[in-house]
Scaffold this active site. Structure first.
Site, PDB file in Angstrom:
ATOM      1  N   HIS A  26      13.974  19.131  80.409  1.00  0.00           N
ATOM      2  CA  HIS A  26      13.887  19.806  79.106  1.00  0.00           C
ATOM      3  C   HIS A  26      13.551  18.775  78.033  1.00  0.00           C
ATOM      4  O   HIS A  26      14.426  18.097  77.495  1.00  0.00           O
ATOM      5  CB  HIS A  26      15.214  20.507  78.783  1.00  0.00           C
ATOM      6  CG  HIS A  26      15.121  21.478  77.647  1.00  0.00           C
ATOM      7  ND1 HIS A  26      15.402  22.816  77.782  1.00  0.00           N
ATOM      8  CD2 HIS A  26      14.767  21.309  76.355  1.00  0.00           C
ATOM      9  CE1 HIS A  26      15.237  23.430  76.622  1.00  0.00           C
ATOM     10  NE2 HIS A  26      14.855  22.515  75.726  1.00  0.00           N
ATOM     11  N   HIS A  28      10.565  18.354  74.723  1.00  0.00           N
ATOM     12  CA  HIS A  28       9.473  18.951  73.961  1.00  0.00           C
ATOM     13  C   HIS A  28       8.474  17.877  73.533  1.00  0.00           C
ATOM     14  O   HIS A  28       8.850  16.875  72.932  1.00  0.00           O
ATOM     15  CB  HIS A  28      10.020  19.652  72.717  1.00  0.00           C
ATOM     16  CG  HIS A  28      10.787  20.909  73.008  1.00  0.00           C
ATOM     17  ND1 HIS A  28      10.207  22.157  73.016  1.00  0.00           N
ATOM     18  CD2 HIS A  28      12.095  21.097  73.336  1.00  0.00           C
ATOM     19  CE1 HIS A  28      11.122  23.068  73.307  1.00  0.00           C
ATOM     20  NE2 HIS A  28      12.282  22.451  73.511  1.00  0.00           N
ATOM     21  N   ASP A  30       6.195  17.964  71.176  1.00  0.00           N
ATOM     22  CA  ASP A  30       6.111  17.781  69.728  1.00  0.00           C
ATOM     23  C   ASP A  30       7.418  17.264  69.135  1.00  0.00           C
ATOM     24  O   ASP A  30       7.488  17.008  67.932  1.00  0.00           O
ATOM     25  CB  ASP A  30       5.692  19.083  69.035  1.00  0.00           C
ATOM     26  CG  ASP A  30       6.645  20.235  69.302  1.00  0.00           C
ATOM     27  OD1 ASP A  30       7.505  20.114  70.202  1.00  0.00           O
ATOM     28  OD2 ASP A  30       6.545  21.267  68.604  1.00  0.00           O
ATOM     29  N   GLY A 188      12.124  29.054  70.495  1.00  0.00           N
ATOM     30  CA  GLY A 188      12.235  29.565  69.140  1.00  0.00           C
ATOM     31  C   GLY A 188      13.614  30.151  68.909  1.00  0.00           C
ATOM     32  O   GLY A 188      14.463  30.167  69.798  1.00  0.00           O
ATOM     33  N   HIS A 215      14.622  29.499  77.027  1.00  0.00           N
ATOM     34  CA  HIS A 215      15.613  28.998  76.079  1.00  0.00           C
ATOM     35  C   HIS A 215      16.656  30.093  75.868  1.00  0.00           C
ATOM     36  O   HIS A 215      16.342  31.164  75.334  1.00  0.00           O
ATOM     37  CB  HIS A 215      14.965  28.658  74.743  1.00  0.00           C
ATOM     38  CG  HIS A 215      14.369  27.295  74.662  1.00  0.00           C
ATOM     39  ND1 HIS A 215      13.220  26.945  75.332  1.00  0.00           N
ATOM     40  CD2 HIS A 215      14.771  26.184  73.985  1.00  0.00           C
ATOM     41  CE1 HIS A 215      12.920  25.678  75.072  1.00  0.00           C
ATOM     42  NE2 HIS A 215      13.856  25.192  74.259  1.00  0.00           N
ATOM     43  N   GLU A 218      21.780  28.641  73.722  1.00  0.00           N
ATOM     44  CA  GLU A 218      21.889  27.412  72.923  1.00  0.00           C
ATOM     45  C   GLU A 218      22.737  27.671  71.689  1.00  0.00           C
ATOM     46  O   GLU A 218      23.692  26.961  71.426  1.00  0.00           O
ATOM     47  CB  GLU A 218      20.498  26.921  72.514  1.00  0.00           C
ATOM     48  CG  GLU A 218      20.518  25.671  71.653  1.00  0.00           C
ATOM     49  CD  GLU A 218      19.136  25.234  71.201  1.00  0.00           C
ATOM     50  OE1 GLU A 218      19.027  24.127  70.666  1.00  0.00           O
ATOM     51  OE2 GLU A 218      18.164  26.006  71.377  1.00  0.00           O
ATOM     52  N   ASP A 307      15.754  17.092  75.071  1.00  0.00           N
ATOM     53  CA  ASP A 307      15.286  18.100  74.121  1.00  0.00           C
ATOM     54  C   ASP A 307      14.200  17.508  73.211  1.00  0.00           C
ATOM     55  O   ASP A 307      13.017  17.621  73.511  1.00  0.00           O
ATOM     56  CB  ASP A 307      16.439  18.676  73.320  1.00  0.00           C
ATOM     57  CG  ASP A 307      16.138  20.062  72.755  1.00  0.00           C
ATOM     58  OD1 ASP A 307      15.104  20.645  73.136  1.00  0.00           O
ATOM     59  OD2 ASP A 307      16.935  20.577  71.947  1.00  0.00           O
TER      60      ASP A 307
END
Length: 387
Positions: A26, A28, A30, A188, A215, A218, A307
């Site tokens: 996991h 990202h 960006d 999101g 996702h 969380e 993350d």
């Protein structure tokens, strides 16, 4: 800088943690840019909205914004990174550096996710985005190998749960499944955007025998996890940390699992836990109170992840350092988490098995032998080589 608590005598040191073969599920794209790269790309593309063009100060700004407790400031961090990832060259560079950075941190296998629909403002097509990122990952793998490090990167294509392109992105993931893409994800805000809004995408992926994670759990809690599993059929839970809400610890130390928690454990559903990120979003008050300690003790399929490395100012090694400090974890624990993650990866079984038997287990065996040698030498008063 605050001092770390003393580690138990059998805990691995920082260098051993970094050199240990780790697996990341996991992460990202960006959320993992180098601050200097953000500055360079902003200059090259004419983006003039960065809070500062000093790389060191910018890195600090990203961390403070993510730690602020303000959702607006947290989301602003991604507006800057995504803004400078709108050209083919930028995507290739960011993906290449991602692979190099992970390899330098001892990661041997990683699944890195990104949302192609967020990189179209410069005129790229969805296909061009995927191909550029894949090119960067392969360049990074080759550069790492030339430096004596081994890493394999698989991409997860993410659809944004507040948008309406999930089926399109799922179909894109399936078209590129033999060209670097290993699965699909939705991301999101969970509240108000349940995964059930994207059932057509998940049904398509299931018919195509493809893999996907969601996702869930969380910030929103158990209903999000239940929907991701029972309505959508997710293979893994992105975060899933709120499964702790279905576990009761009694005063005498005994533990009772609710039906959903028992299902998750019994079915060996992987939890993509991200300790530092979970602290930032309020899922845990401290590393010592993070649910991963109990979930590991109860033998859930727990994995350790980053993350967003930029926003959380972290690496996978740093995540393990926090857990070693909080729970006294040893190399055996690190191997347990790493094997869990490799078992849960979205690549074929024989390839996962080869990574476990040929890379992960031998790597930890070597580190354990090294640790034992040093402990024995230290006890006997002998000098040991520098390491």
């Amino acid at each position: 800088m605050t001092s770390q608590p003393a580690r138990p005598g059998n805990a691995p040191g920082r260098d051993q943690i970094r050199r240990a073969p780790k697996v990341l599920l996991h992460d990202h794209l960006d959320g993992g840019l180098r601050p200097a790269t953000v500055v360079d790309l902003a200059r090259a593309t004419g983006y003039d909205r960065l809070p500062t063009t000093d790389p060191e100060k910018l890195g600090l700004w990203f961390r403070e914004a993510a730690d602020s407790g303000s959702l607006e400031r947290y989301l602003e961090t991604f507006s800057h990174t995504v803004a400078v990832m709108q050209t083919r060259d930028a995507l290739v560079r960011v993906a290449r550096e991602c692979a190099e950075d992970l390899a330098a941190d001892g990661v041997v296998y990683a699944e890195v996710r990104y949302a192609p629909e967020q990189h179209l403002e410069g005129g790229l097509s969805l296909e061009e985005v995927v191909e550029a990122v894949d090119e960067g990952f392969r360049e990074g793998e080759r550069a790492a190998l030339a430096a004596g490090r081994r890493v394999r990167i698989g991409a997860l294509l993410t659809a944004m749960r507040h948008a309406a392109r999930s089926l399109e992105i799922a179909e894109l993931a399936d078209r590129y499944r033999d060209a670097g893409v290993v699965g699909f994800d939705i991301a999101g805000a969970e509240a108000g955007h349940p995964p059930t809004r994207h059932l057509d995408a998940f049904e398509f992926l299931k018919r195509a025998d493809n893999h996907f994670t969601i996702h869930a759990g969380e910030a929103f809690g158990l209903p999000s996890i239940w929907q991701a599993l029972q309505w959508c059929g997710a293979d893994r839970l992105g975060h899933g940390v709120r499964i702790i809400d279905d576990i009761e610890v009694h005063e005498d130390g005994t533990v009772a699992l609710g039906r959903l928690a028992a299902y998750v454990r019994d079915k060996r559903i992987p939890l993509e836990l991200c300790p530092s990120s979970n602290l930032q979003t309020g899922a845990a008050a401290s590393y010592a109170e993070h649910p991963i300690g109990l979930l590991r003790r109860l033998h859930f399929r727990a994995t350790v992840n980053t993350d967003n490395r930029l926003m959380s100012h972290t690496t996978l090694s740093r995540e393990f350092e926090h857990l070693v400090d909080a729970f006294g974890y040893t190399l055996d624990d690190m191997q347990w988490f790493s094997v869990n993650a490799m078992k849960s990866a979205f690549i074929p079984f024989d390839e996962r098995l080869a990574m476990i038997n040929d890379v992960i287990k031998p790597g930890y065996a070597a580190l354990k032998s090294e640790w034992l040698f040093r402990q024995t030498a230290s006890t006997s008063g002998s000098s040991t080589p520098e390491g």
